[in-house]
Design a protein around this motif. Structure first.
Motif, PDB file in Angstrom:
ATOM      1  N   VAL A 170      -6.783  -8.290   3.280  1.00 32.65           N
ATOM      2  CA  VAL A 170      -6.553  -7.912   1.881  1.00 32.65           C
ATOM      3  C   VAL A 170      -6.336  -9.154   1.027  1.00 32.65           C
ATOM      4  CG1 VAL A 170      -5.176  -6.502   0.317  1.00 32.65           C
ATOM      5  CG2 VAL A 170      -5.534  -5.746   2.658  1.00 32.65           C
ATOM      6  N   LEU A 171      -5.595 -10.116   1.564  1.00 33.66           N
ATOM      7  CA  LEU A 171      -5.358 -11.351   0.809  1.00 33.66           C
ATOM      8  C   LEU A 171      -6.663 -12.073   0.527  1.00 33.66           C
ATOM      9  CD1 LEU A 171      -3.220 -13.254  -0.390  1.00 33.66           C
ATOM     10  CD2 LEU A 171      -3.145 -14.416   1.825  1.00 33.66           C
ATOM     11  N   LEU A 172      -7.559 -12.086   1.509  1.00 30.47           N
ATOM     12  CA  LEU A 172      -8.849 -12.742   1.323  1.00 30.47           C
ATOM     13  C   LEU A 172      -9.673 -12.019   0.261  1.00 30.47           C
ATOM     14  CD1 LEU A 172     -10.892 -14.893   2.216  1.00 30.47           C
ATOM     15  CD2 LEU A 172     -11.685 -13.302   3.979  1.00 30.47           C
ATOM     16  N   SER A 173      -9.724 -10.683   0.326  1.00 30.08           N
ATOM     17  CA  SER A 173     -10.493  -9.930  -0.672  1.00 30.08           C
ATOM     18  C   SER A 173      -9.881 -10.048  -2.053  1.00 30.08           C
ATOM     19  CB  SER A 173     -10.601  -8.461  -0.253  1.00 30.08           C
ATOM     20  OG  SER A 173      -9.326  -7.847  -0.204  1.00 30.08           O
ATOM     21  N   LEU A 174      -8.549 -10.085  -2.127  1.00 26.81           N
ATOM     22  CA  LEU A 174      -7.877 -10.256  -3.414  1.00 26.81           C
ATOM     23  C   LEU A 174      -8.235 -11.596  -4.043  1.00 26.81           C
ATOM     24  CD1 LEU A 174      -5.850  -9.449  -5.605  1.00 26.81           C
ATOM     25  CD2 LEU A 174      -4.014 -10.288  -4.121  1.00 26.81           C
ATOM     26  N   ALA A 175      -8.242 -12.652  -3.233  1.00 30.67           N
ATOM     27  CA  ALA A 175      -8.617 -13.965  -3.741  1.00 30.67           C
ATOM     28  C   ALA A 175     -10.070 -13.978  -4.209  1.00 30.67           C
ATOM     29  CB  ALA A 175      -8.390 -15.026  -2.664  1.00 30.67           C
ATOM     30  N   ALA A 176     -10.937 -13.300  -3.456  1.00 25.05           N
ATOM     31  CA  ALA A 176     -12.348 -13.248  -3.846  1.00 25.05           C
ATOM     32  C   ALA A 176     -12.534 -12.488  -5.153  1.00 25.05           C
ATOM     33  CB  ALA A 176     -13.162 -12.588  -2.727  1.00 25.05           C
ATOM     34  N   PHE A 177     -11.861 -11.344  -5.285  1.00 27.87           N
ATOM     35  CA  PHE A 177     -11.963 -10.567  -6.518  1.00 27.87           C
ATOM     36  C   PHE A 177     -11.434 -11.362  -7.705  1.00 27.87           C
ATOM     37  CE2 PHE A 177     -11.732  -6.428  -3.924  1.00 27.87           C
ATOM     38  CZ  PHE A 177     -13.108  -6.348  -3.869  1.00 27.87           C
ATOM     39  N   ALA A 178     -10.302 -12.036  -7.516  1.00 27.79           N
ATOM     40  CA  ALA A 178      -9.716 -12.808  -8.615  1.00 27.79           C
ATOM     41  C   ALA A 178     -10.673 -13.901  -9.077  1.00 27.79           C
ATOM     42  CB  ALA A 178      -8.385 -13.405  -8.180  1.00 27.79           C
ATOM     43  N   THR A 179     -11.350 -14.549  -8.115  1.00 29.14           N
ATOM     44  CA  THR A 179     -12.285 -15.614  -8.464  1.00 29.14           C
ATOM     45  C   THR A 179     -13.496 -15.067  -9.211  1.00 29.14           C
ATOM     46  OG1 THR A 179     -11.606 -16.875  -6.509  1.00 29.14           O
ATOM     47  CG2 THR A 179     -13.701 -17.477  -7.545  1.00 29.14           C
ATOM     48  N   PRO A 238       0.087  -5.376   4.152  1.00 30.31           N
ATOM     49  CA  PRO A 238      -1.172  -4.848   3.598  1.00 30.31           C
ATOM     50  C   PRO A 238      -0.950  -3.818   2.507  1.00 30.31           C
ATOM     51  CG  PRO A 238      -0.770  -3.946   5.788  1.00 30.31           C
ATOM     52  CD  PRO A 238       0.264  -5.005   5.567  1.00 30.31           C
ATOM     53  N   VAL A 239       0.176  -3.076   2.566  1.00 27.33           N
ATOM     54  CA  VAL A 239       0.443  -2.075   1.528  1.00 27.33           C
ATOM     55  C   VAL A 239       0.703  -2.767   0.192  1.00 27.33           C
ATOM     56  CG1 VAL A 239       1.934  -0.197   0.790  1.00 27.33           C
ATOM     57  CG2 VAL A 239       1.348  -0.438   3.207  1.00 27.33           C
ATOM     58  N   LEU A 240       1.579  -3.755   0.191  1.00 26.85           N
ATOM     59  CA  LEU A 240       1.891  -4.476  -1.048  1.00 26.85           C
ATOM     60  C   LEU A 240       0.663  -5.188  -1.587  1.00 26.85           C
ATOM     61  CD1 LEU A 240       3.910  -5.497  -3.143  1.00 26.85           C
ATOM     62  CD2 LEU A 240       4.474  -7.370  -1.573  1.00 26.85           C
ATOM     63  N   LEU A 241      -0.071  -5.866  -0.725  1.00 24.99           N
ATOM     64  CA  LEU A 241      -1.261  -6.593  -1.183  1.00 24.99           C
ATOM     65  C   LEU A 241      -2.342  -5.646  -1.684  1.00 24.99           C
ATOM     66  CD1 LEU A 241      -1.499  -9.385   1.540  1.00 24.99           C
ATOM     67  CD2 LEU A 241      -0.887  -9.668  -0.863  1.00 24.99           C
ATOM     68  N   SER A 242      -2.484  -4.491  -1.030  1.00 26.64           N
ATOM     69  CA  SER A 242      -3.470  -3.516  -1.507  1.00 26.64           C
ATOM     70  C   SER A 242      -3.069  -2.960  -2.861  1.00 26.64           C
ATOM     71  CB  SER A 242      -3.614  -2.377  -0.492  1.00 26.64           C
ATOM     72  OG  SER A 242      -4.194  -2.838   0.705  1.00 26.64           O
ATOM     73  N   ARG A 243      -1.786  -2.753  -3.070  1.00 25.92           N
ATOM     74  CA  ARG A 243      -1.322  -2.301  -4.388  1.00 25.92           C
ATOM     75  C   ARG A 243      -1.587  -3.363  -5.449  1.00 25.92           C
ATOM     76  NH1 ARG A 243       4.634  -0.841  -4.510  1.00 25.92           N
ATOM     77  NH2 ARG A 243       4.031  -0.073  -6.568  1.00 25.92           N
ATOM     78  N   ILE A 244      -1.325  -4.626  -5.105  1.00 27.67           N
ATOM     79  CA  ILE A 244      -1.579  -5.714  -6.060  1.00 27.67           C
ATOM     80  C   ILE A 244      -3.066  -5.811  -6.359  1.00 27.67           C
ATOM     81  CG2 ILE A 244      -1.495  -8.210  -6.368  1.00 27.67           C
ATOM     82  CD1 ILE A 244       1.083  -8.203  -4.736  1.00 27.67           C
ATOM     83  N   GLN A 245      -3.894  -5.687  -5.322  1.00 29.18           N
ATOM     84  CA  GLN A 245      -5.339  -5.779  -5.527  1.00 29.18           C
ATOM     85  C   GLN A 245      -5.844  -4.646  -6.413  1.00 29.18           C
ATOM     86  OE1 GLN A 245      -8.137  -6.806  -2.225  1.00 29.18           O
ATOM     87  NE2 GLN A 245      -8.927  -4.736  -2.572  1.00 29.18           N
ATOM     88  N   PHE A 246      -5.385  -3.425  -6.134  1.00 23.83           N
ATOM     89  CA  PHE A 246      -5.838  -2.294  -6.944  1.00 23.83           C
ATOM     90  C   PHE A 246      -5.339  -2.434  -8.382  1.00 23.83           C
ATOM     91  CE2 PHE A 246      -6.537   2.049  -8.279  1.00 23.83           C
ATOM     92  CZ  PHE A 246      -7.684   2.390  -7.591  1.00 23.83           C
ATOM     93  N   ALA A 247      -4.089  -2.876  -8.545  1.00 28.78           N
ATOM     94  CA  ALA A 247      -3.553  -3.073  -9.895  1.00 28.78           C
ATOM     95  C   ALA A 247      -4.340  -4.140 -10.636  1.00 28.78           C
ATOM     96  CB  ALA A 247      -2.081  -3.463  -9.815  1.00 28.78           C
ATOM     97  N   PHE A 248      -4.717  -5.194  -9.945  1.00 27.27           N
ATOM     98  CA  PHE A 248      -5.471  -6.277 -10.581  1.00 27.27           C
ATOM     99  C   PHE A 248      -6.853  -5.796 -11.021  1.00 27.27           C
ATOM    100  CE2 PHE A 248      -8.706  -9.604 -10.019  1.00 27.27           C
ATOM    101  CZ  PHE A 248      -8.307 -10.496 -11.007  1.00 27.27           C
TER     102      PHE A 248
END
Length: 478
Positions: free
Chosen positions: A410-419, A6-16
């Motif tokens: 986090v992976l689910l929210s990251l995918a949603a944000f990217a879309t 979750p730390v890495l994915l949260s960093r990727i999400q925030f960076a994105f």
């Protein structure tokens, strides 16, 4: 069963989300100032071309402003969903800074932006001009409060610890410290450069297509003129940013420099590829002595290496090292193109009095994304270089995450944000492109614009003839 960090994915999400969002403020901050300049020129000279350009760029600003607002909404939510420990421990400082961004900046922008859209024929001309200034001031306030918050995370000062929480001890130092007043102008001038090259590139594009020749000449001349003014200022401010980094963030500084061992005199490394296990670079390309001179102004000064920083406090090497070089390289290209363009337009050393050489117009047009790329590269340098700290020297990244957060969520929210962001960006970009294709509205008759680096084509006050269809042969000087 595979688990996600979750730390890495949260960093990727925030960076994105930050990377996507920042391209719009980087454009609208400068564009608001450009609109205020155009309205001021129109108010002072009554020349129709400035009104024509204002009306055109106001449409572009409206789309970019809307995309910036939509893409920025999720930023605040992430502090609660992904980074609740950070929000809890630093809320007494970060909360007011982010709130003031809404109470001052967004309030000014949203209120007076309505006047710009609907008040042209409803308010006096001076009041309308004042509204453009308020929108520009609002975007500037927005940059200030965001940079104040981020600067405190980069170099935390004027705080006290109440248990694990930070509370402000001196708001004056937080808002008026030297680091903030180096980083804030750096961001502001970067936004001005981004807009200047977008304006110049648009003028070059219309000249290449043989459309809107008179306003295109104004856009090209003013865009390159502003860039020529701001580019050296940005380079000087960037050097001051390097000085604060060397003083307050040795991990980031040594990584940007790329030297593993302390050197005296120090090289300026242009390219390198690291071998962290051996604490050396497998490949290096550098210039002797220049590293010492750039940093200290002394060709013999010693410069620290990465080994002087504890291993658990070193940021990753490649991203800050190369993003810094991308930012600096683009800054030098901006300086060369803007100064060369101003010289070319001033000397008028080309055959067609209406248009500069085609190669120069193509170079200017293809340079339109340079400001956006430079801003992103600078942001990556600052944020990735801060790792492993989320608040430098105070809170480590892994300690700022929400304790109960799962990697799958986090992976689910990251995918949603990217879309969603992909849809927003595609729709907004397509709409702006169509605005550019439609072009500028025809202005009312009026005196011609002042000469902005192009040879005059008719007597003062005479109507400008319609340009002939362009021919791209060598005989025409293209």
């Amino acid at each position: 069963m595979h688990t996600f960090d979750p730390v890495l994915l949260s960093r990727i999400q925030f960076a994105f989300t930050v990377s996507f969002h920042i391209i719009f403020p980087a454009f609208t901050i400068g564009l608001a100032a450009w609109l205020a300049t155009l309205e001021g020129l129109h108010l002072a000279t009554r020349r129709a071309v400035y009104r024509q350009l204002f009306d055109f760029w106001l449409k572009v600003f409206a789309v970019a402003f809307g995309m910036g607002v939509v893409s920025g909404i999720v930023m605040a939510f992430q502090f609660g969903t992904n980074w609740s420990e950070l929000a809890t421990r630093t809320g007494p400082i970060q909360g007011p800074l982010l709130a003031y961004e809404s109470f001052t900046a967004f309030l000014l922008e949203a209120t007076f932006f309505g006047v710009l859209l609907f008040g042209r024929d409803r308010v006096p001309r001076l009041a309308y001009f004042g509204a453009t200034l308020m929108v520009a001031l609002g975007t500037t306030f927005s940059a200030f409060w965001i940079m104040a918050n981020n600067t405190w995370m980069q170099v935390p000062i004027a705080y006290e610890l109440a248990g694990a929480d930070t509370v402000p001890s001196d708001w004056g130092k937080i808002l008026m410290n030297d680091v903030l007043w180096v980083r804030f102008p750096h961001m502001l001038v970067g936004a001005y450069l981004t807009t200047a090259f977008c304006v110049a590139a648009t003028g070059a594009w219309y000249l290449l297509r043989g459309r809107h020749v008179a306003p295109a000449r104004v856009m090209l001349g003013m865009g390159l003129g502003f860039a020529a003014l701001f580019a050296p200022v940005q380079i000087a401010i960037g050097h001051l940013n390097g000085e604060y980094t060397a003083e307050h963030q040795p991990g980031k500084f040594t990584t940007i420099e790329g030297r593993w061992q302390t050197e005296a005199p120090a090289r300026l490394l242009l390219l390198a590829w690291p071998d962290p296990e051996q604490e050396r670079n497998v490949f290096e390309l550098g210039i002797p002595y220049l590293g010492s001179f750039v940093t200290k102004g002394d060709f013999a000064a010693a410069e620290p290496g990465i080994v002087t920083v504890p291993q658990d406090e070193r940021p990753p090497f490649l991203i800050p090292f190369y993003s810094f070089r991308i930012m600096v390289g683009l800054g030098l290209l901006m300086l060369a193109l803007s100064w060369g363009g101003v010289w070319l337009l001033a000397k008028r050393r080309y055959r067609d009095p209406l248009r500069p050489p085609r190669w120069f117009l193509w170079a200017t047009f293809l340079h339109f994304p340079s400001g956006f790329i430079a801003v992103l590269a600078g942001w990556f340098t600052a944020e990735v270089g801060r790792h492993p700290w989320v608040v430098y020297g105070l809170i480590r990244t892994e300690d700022a995450i929400t304790p109960s957060l799962s990697g799958a969520a986090v992976l689910l929210s990251l995918a949603a944000f990217a879309t969603v962001y992909a849809l927003i960006f595609s729709a907004g970009t397509l709409y702006i492109y169509r605005l550019l294709r439609v072009g500028l509205d025809e202005p009312d008759a009026g005196p011609p614009p002042a000469d902005l680096g192009f040879a005059p084509t008719n007597p003062a006050g005479a109507a400008e003839p319609a340009p002939a269809a362009p021919r791209w042969g060598r005989a025409e000087g293209w």
